[in-house]
Enzyme design. Structure first.
Site, PDB file in Angstrom:
ATOM      1  N   GLY A  15       0.794  -1.225   0.000  1.00  0.00           N
ATOM      2  CA  GLY A  15       0.000   0.000   0.000  1.00  0.00           C
ATOM      3  C   GLY A  15       0.821   1.267   0.000  1.00  0.00           C
ATOM      4  O   GLY A  15       0.579   2.183  -0.801  1.00  0.00           O
ATOM      5  N   CYS A 277       5.560 -13.453  -0.163  1.00  0.00           N
ATOM      6  CA  CYS A 277       4.676 -13.908  -1.245  1.00  0.00           C
ATOM      7  C   CYS A 277       4.865 -15.354  -1.683  1.00  0.00           C
ATOM      8  O   CYS A 277       3.898 -16.096  -1.779  1.00  0.00           O
ATOM      9  CB  CYS A 277       4.834 -12.993  -2.459  1.00  0.00           C
ATOM     10  SG  CYS A 277       4.153 -11.347  -2.214  1.00  0.00           S
ATOM     11  N   PHE A 339      15.155 -10.809   3.967  1.00  0.00           N
ATOM     12  CA  PHE A 339      15.054 -11.958   3.062  1.00  0.00           C
ATOM     13  C   PHE A 339      15.777 -11.724   1.738  1.00  0.00           C
ATOM     14  O   PHE A 339      16.104 -12.669   1.025  1.00  0.00           O
ATOM     15  CB  PHE A 339      13.587 -12.350   2.834  1.00  0.00           C
ATOM     16  CG  PHE A 339      12.867 -11.612   1.745  1.00  0.00           C
ATOM     17  CD1 PHE A 339      12.854 -12.089   0.445  1.00  0.00           C
ATOM     18  CD2 PHE A 339      12.182 -10.433   2.021  1.00  0.00           C
ATOM     19  CE1 PHE A 339      12.182 -11.420  -0.561  1.00  0.00           C
ATOM     20  CE2 PHE A 339      11.504  -9.758   1.025  1.00  0.00           C
ATOM     21  CZ  PHE A 339      11.504 -10.253  -0.279  1.00  0.00           C
TER      22      PHE A 339
END
Length: 463
Positions: A15, A277, A339
């Protein structure tokens, strides 16, 4: 429909950056990002834009340009919903940790809460856009909630999945491969699609804006991430075979990547993929396939996750085995906790799971990451619930200086591919370590020959 006001519910990794770029490229549209997390909104509004809660190269400059002009961050959710013509839903959709579908299905409770809040507040027609990654047919559930409000308001539900790579999110937003918008085939649905097309058309070429039905759009997002993750697990599977046979996985990847049918991207062997994801979306895909009785399809995609988990275990096991089958009381320095490089996102980071495995072996872990705080490191370990918070603090220490983190270490494990790691004074690091000094390069970013010349016992992935 001429769009002048947009609201986005959720000020997170999707967002915040997405709305910042829309605001920059559409100065005639008022963009308001709302979130119930007061601390996060305060960070987005910090006078010093270097303190915004999400680190992405170039994002601070875009926020500085648009914030206060037509980009606003607020906790006044109802007000923003009431005023907006288009409402983006960009809240978290974690994997369920309870009940039916535990460990695989997406938890849609935040999505449903958003839908119910929009239904309660809206007094005029709205376009509601799914931006969060969602399972197929979620739009149907959102529409069902919105259409049964009884207040006569008409809602159109669009699916507009994000295809951002963290670390390059700003460039991905400014120069996207494609913008995907799914909507209803009805006249009103097509008008809603064109309204959103009109927003992106301010900076994206028309031939890069793809419109589909809403189900195809939702499934395309899951499929894209599954395909990318599959390539990583495939090359990681070959990395172990390379180690056993004397091949070099980098040479293998280069050779097959030059085949135009395959291409070179996502063939970088490593300790394993992370992020919010890939794992979540594949597990979602597995759950959907199983729910339709497609067990062979589910098993095929689940193997991508199994391979990724194995690669992380293999890396930590190699550290233990190489350090004479015990790391108890030994200092292992982690360079990197995020990550991937150029982000402060740690969700599903390989470092978390490698650390967890080594703490089980009673290793002392020292962590340095240029963008991740010690508070976040401990929060990530505590989230696993493997042991108490006090026990995690007993075995882990976070450092703000990489040389201090490496001082006295028995081994160094490179867990994130930050560019700065390549530029360190490795002779100085070697001189301050226990001997023999081991380096386990989980990202294959260091020069193996140079490290060995200094005196390190160097272990890369797949060679």
């Amino acid at each position: 429909m001429k769009i002048t006001k947009i609201c986005c519910i959720g000020a997170g990794y999707v967002g915040g950056p997405t709305m910042a770029v829309i605001a920059q490229k559409c100065p005639h549209i008022q963009v308001t990002v709302v979130d119930l997390n007061e601390e996060r909104i305060a960070a987005w509004n910090d006078a010093d834009v270097s303190n915004i809660p999400i680190y992405e190269p170039g994002l601070d400059a875009i926020v500085a340009e648009a914030r206060g002009r037509n980009l606003f961050f607020s906790t006044e959710v109802d007000k923003a919903i009431d005023e907006a013509q288009i409402i983006f839903i960009s809240v978290n959709t974690p994997t369920k940790t309870y009940g039916k579908g535990k460990g695989m299905a997406a938890d849609l409770k935040y999505i449903e809460l958003c839908a119910r809040q929009i239904a309660r507040v809206a007094k005029d027609n709205k376009i509601v856009v799914e931006k969060s990654t969602l399972p197929v047919r979620t739009a149907e559930a959102i529409k069902s909630i919105l259409d049964h409000t009884g207040n006569g308001v008409q809602f159109q539900i669009l699916s507009n999945p994000e295809f951002l790579a963290e670390g390059t999110a700003v460039q991905d937003l400014l120069n996207p491969d494609r913008i995907l918008i799914g909507g209803d085939a009805s006249e009103e649905g097509q008008k809603a699609i064109q309204a959103l097309v009109g927003v992106y058309a301010n900076w994206v070429d028309a031939d890069k804006i793809l419109t589909t039905n809403v189900w195809s759009s939702e499934l395309s997002k899951l499929t894209a991430n599954a395909f990318l993750a599959q390539r990583i697990s495939s090359i990681n599977a070959m990395s172990e075979l390379c180690e056993k046979t004397g091949a070099d996985v980098n040479e293998v990847a280069k050779a097959i990547g030059m085949d135009s049918r395959i291409g070179a991207k996502f063939l970088k062997a490593s300790v394993g993929f992370g992020g919010s994801c890939f794992q979540k979306d594949i597990l979602n895909l597995v759950y959907i396939a199983k729910s339709y009785g497609l067990y062979e399809v589910a098993d095929y995609w689940e193997q991508v996750i199994i391979m990724n988990d194995y690669q992380k275990r293999r890396f930590s096991n190699k550290i233990v085995q190489t350090l004479y089958n015990t790391v108890s009381g030994k200092k292992i320095t982690f360079l990197g906790w995020a990550f991937k490089k150029d982000t402060n996102d740690t969700r599903e980071s390989a470092a978390i799971y490698v650390a967890d495995n080594l703490i089980n072996e009673q290793a002392q872990i020292a962590v340095y990451d240029p963008k991740v705080s010690g508070k976040k490191v401990f929060a990530d370990l505590d989230y696993l619930e493997t042991r108490t918070s006090a026990q995690n603090k007993k075995y882990v220490a976070s450092f703000e200086d990489p040389y201090a983190a490496c001082e006295g270490a028995h081994a160094i494990a490179v867990l994130t591919e930050w560019d700065e790691f390549k530029e360190y004074d490795w002779q100085k690091i070697y001189d301050g370590m226990q001997k023999p000094a081991f380096v386990f390069d989980g990202r294959n970013i260091l020069n193996a020959a140079e490290m060995k010349t200094i005196g390190f016992v160097y272990h890369g992935i797949g060679s």
